[in-house]
Design an enzyme around this catalytic site. Structure first.
Site, PDB file in Angstrom:
ATOM      1  N   LYS A   1       0.867  -1.172   0.000  1.00  0.00           N
ATOM      2  CA  LYS A   1       0.000   0.000   0.000  1.00  0.00           C
ATOM      3  C   LYS A   1       0.905   1.223   0.000  1.00  0.00           C
ATOM      4  CE  LYS A   1      -1.623   3.038   1.952  1.00  0.00           C
ATOM      5  NZ  LYS A   1      -1.560   4.517   1.598  1.00  0.00           N
TER       6      LYS A   1
ATOM      7  N   GLY B   1      -4.200   3.910  -2.705  1.00  0.00           N
ATOM      8  CA  GLY B   1      -5.382   4.452  -2.055  1.00  0.00           C
ATOM      9  C   GLY B   1      -5.140   4.974  -0.661  1.00  0.00           C
TER      10      GLY B   1
ATOM     11  N   GLY C   1      -5.041   0.266   4.693  1.00  0.00           N
ATOM     12  CA  GLY C   1      -4.215  -0.173   5.802  1.00  0.00           C
ATOM     13  C   GLY C   1      -4.996  -1.015   6.789  1.00  0.00           C
TER      14      GLY C   1
ATOM     15  N   GLU D   1       8.439   1.104  12.065  1.00  0.00           N
ATOM     16  CA  GLU D   1       9.473   2.147  12.088  1.00  0.00           C
ATOM     17  C   GLU D   1       8.733   3.467  12.144  1.00  0.00           C
ATOM     18  OE1 GLU D   1      11.243   5.178  10.857  1.00  0.00           O
ATOM     19  OE2 GLU D   1      11.906   4.171   9.025  1.00  0.00           O
TER      20      GLU D   1
ATOM     21  N   CYS E   1      12.519  10.912   9.291  1.00  0.00           N
ATOM     22  CA  CYS E   1      12.214  10.460  10.648  1.00  0.00           C
ATOM     23  C   CYS E   1      13.453  10.374  11.524  1.00  0.00           C
ATOM     24  CB  CYS E   1      11.493   9.111  10.605  1.00  0.00           C
ATOM     25  SG  CYS E   1      12.338   7.880   9.590  1.00  0.00           S
TER      26      CYS E   1
ATOM     27  N   GLU F   1       7.790  15.543  17.262  1.00  0.00           N
ATOM     28  CA  GLU F   1       8.347  15.478  15.912  1.00  0.00           C
ATOM     29  C   GLU F   1       7.621  16.468  15.010  1.00  0.00           C
ATOM     30  OE1 GLU F   1       9.793  12.002  12.878  1.00  0.00           O
ATOM     31  OE2 GLU F   1       7.745  11.841  13.643  1.00  0.00           O
TER      32      GLU F   1
END
Length: 471
Positions: free
Chosen positions: A170, A201, A207, A245, A279, A377
């Site tokens: 995905k 999508g 998901g 992750e 990240c 973050e």
């Protein structure tokens, strides 16, 4: 205009079961660059069925068969290198030099690493009278982000192919073009039907369909902490393995020595790379208190020299990926100013002369580790500088975070760098710019679990079987 309106399922390009499309916006121009189809649960069901059907054969394929496939993919990937770079610039705004360089290069590096490892990888190991066998885990659902589309996708696909898994990808909705080309590369290289499948999508739809599907054995996800938590909850119902992750707020410690100014400048410039959308970025720059004003001056100068503009030109920084991302970053900059952080460079709004596109000013704050902008973050070109009194204090600040994805230590005394690096509670520690495709990548604490890259990425997709009494 790029139209990516078909999915790749069971070795064929197929139309979605329910036609529905979404526009993809070029973040530098705010103009529609193309369209993708939005898949449904029914499309995922077809893809999972194809992967499940292909698994018994592919899981028993020989090392040589899998090597031949990876080498064929490598040839196609090299041939289409330029197309991949152009797509990355268009979809997520990476400057052309970065897109064609490190972005596409990371995917190529993970592919080459998988090839090297597969040639020698030990799937069976006899221990006394017992045979320890490492076997592919099964059907894998892979959910990838937009910020490094080739890196985050290739680091999952190639190890999984190498060890004999089948998969459903995905891709990111915001940056779908380059992954569509990657699927074409896999098809041209001759990946067997059902081994690799891709459905474009929405993450909330696709998901969830993958993470709850009873015929998916593993989920590998790269993205935000909140989504990773939800995936873990969803996958628990069917006891899937989950590799995560997630986010980071990594500390970049610069030692107090003759190289400090040079290292502060390099760390500031590195933070602005990829528009801060990394990240593992060293977003907390820790500098010695005794030389704080010197460090501030260097960081300010470094931020001011970062060229921002049209990513097809000769610039160091393009836009961030979307208006939504731009708005979030602007909110954090306003928060930093309102909570009393000292603004060193940049600030709110677009850089001068840019009135269209989601461009952010390279921004630097002086703050403390308990501020919002030092703890959350931001995922944009916003660096915070924090002063430390001594190395014990630096380590304490670095480890005082919910995250633990990466850390960095720079200085002339390598033994000191090594010692400090060992004390950091993070999964990837860069010492003086070190980089290695064979190093394990992954996080401590809320930065996730599991490890990717190199041999460690192979183990993510393997089950361990003990054949007791084998001898």
């Amino acid at each position: 205009m790029r139209d990516c309106l078909q999915f790749y399922i069971d070795g064929k390009w197929v139309d979605p079961i329910v036609p529905k499309t979404a526009d993809v916006i070029n973040p530098a121009t705010e103009v529609v660059a193309g369209r993708i189809s939005l898949g449904s649960v029914a499309d995922i069901d077809l893809a999972v069925a194809a992967a499940r059907k292909a698994f018994p054969t592919w899981s028993l394929s020989s090392r040589e068969q899998r090597l031949d496939l990876l080498l064929a993919i490598q040839s196609e990937y090299t041939r289409r290198h330029g197309e991949l770079g152009d797509a990355i610039t268009e979809e997520m705004g990476a400057p052309k030099s970065l897109a064609h360089g490190f972005h596409v290069g990371l995917g190529a590096g993970h592919l080459q690493t998988a090839i090297e490892l597969l040639r020698e990888f030990q799937f069976d190991e006899q221990r006394g009278s017992t045979m320890i066998s490492r076997e592919p885990i099964g059907v894998c659902g892979m959910i990838t982000p937009w910020n490094w589309p080739m890196n985050q996708t290739c680091v999952k696909i190639f190890p999984a192919l190498a060890v004999g898994c089948t998969m459903i990808l995905k891709p990111p909705q915001l940056a779908p073009f380059s992954v569509q080309i990657l699927a074409e590369i896999l098809h041209s290289a001759g990946v067997p039907a059902g081994v690799f499948n891709m459905v474009q999508g929405s993450g909330s739809v696709l998901g969830t369909a993958l993470t709850t599907h009873p015929d998916v054995d593993m989920i590998s996800f790269t993205g935000s902490e909140s989504v990773g938590v939800q995936i873990t909850k969803d996958a628990a119902e069917t006891v899937k393995r989950v590799g995560l992750e997630l986010g980071g707020k990594s500390a970049y410690i610069v030692l107090d020595d003759a190289s400090m100014a040079e290292k502060v400048g390099a760390a500031t410039a590195a933070m602005m790379g990829n528009s801060g959308q990394t990240c593992s970025a060293g977003s907390r720059l820790l500098v010695p208190s005794a030389r704080l004003e010197e460090a501030i001056a260097v960081a300010s100068a470094a931020a001011s020299t970062v060229t921002v503009g049209n990513p097809t030109g000769n610039v160091a920084m393009g836009p961030v990926v979307s208006k939504g991302q731009y708005d979030i970053i602007q909110q954090y900059i306003e928060t930093g100013m309102s909570e009393g952080a000292r603004l060193i460079a940049g600030g709110p709004g677009r850089p001068e002369g840019l009135d269209k596109g989601w461009f952010v000013r390279p921004t630097v704050f002086l703050t403390t580790n308990d501020s919002v902008i030092a703890r959350e973050e931001i995922f944009g070109p916003v660096l915070v500088i924090i002063a430390y009194d001594d190395l014990d204090h630096a380590v304490e600040i670095a480890n005082d975070s919910n995250f633990g994805l990466a850390g960095y230590v720079d200085g002339l005394d390598v033994e000191t760098c090594r010692s400090v690096g060992r004390r950091l509670r993070a999964g990837w520690i860069g010492i003086n710019g070190g980089f290695d495709f064979h190093a394990a990548f992954g996080g401590y604490k809320r930065s996730g679990n599991g490890r990717e890259w190199g041999e460690f990425g192979f183990h993510e997709y393997l089950e361990i079987k003990s054949l007791v009494g084998y001898a």
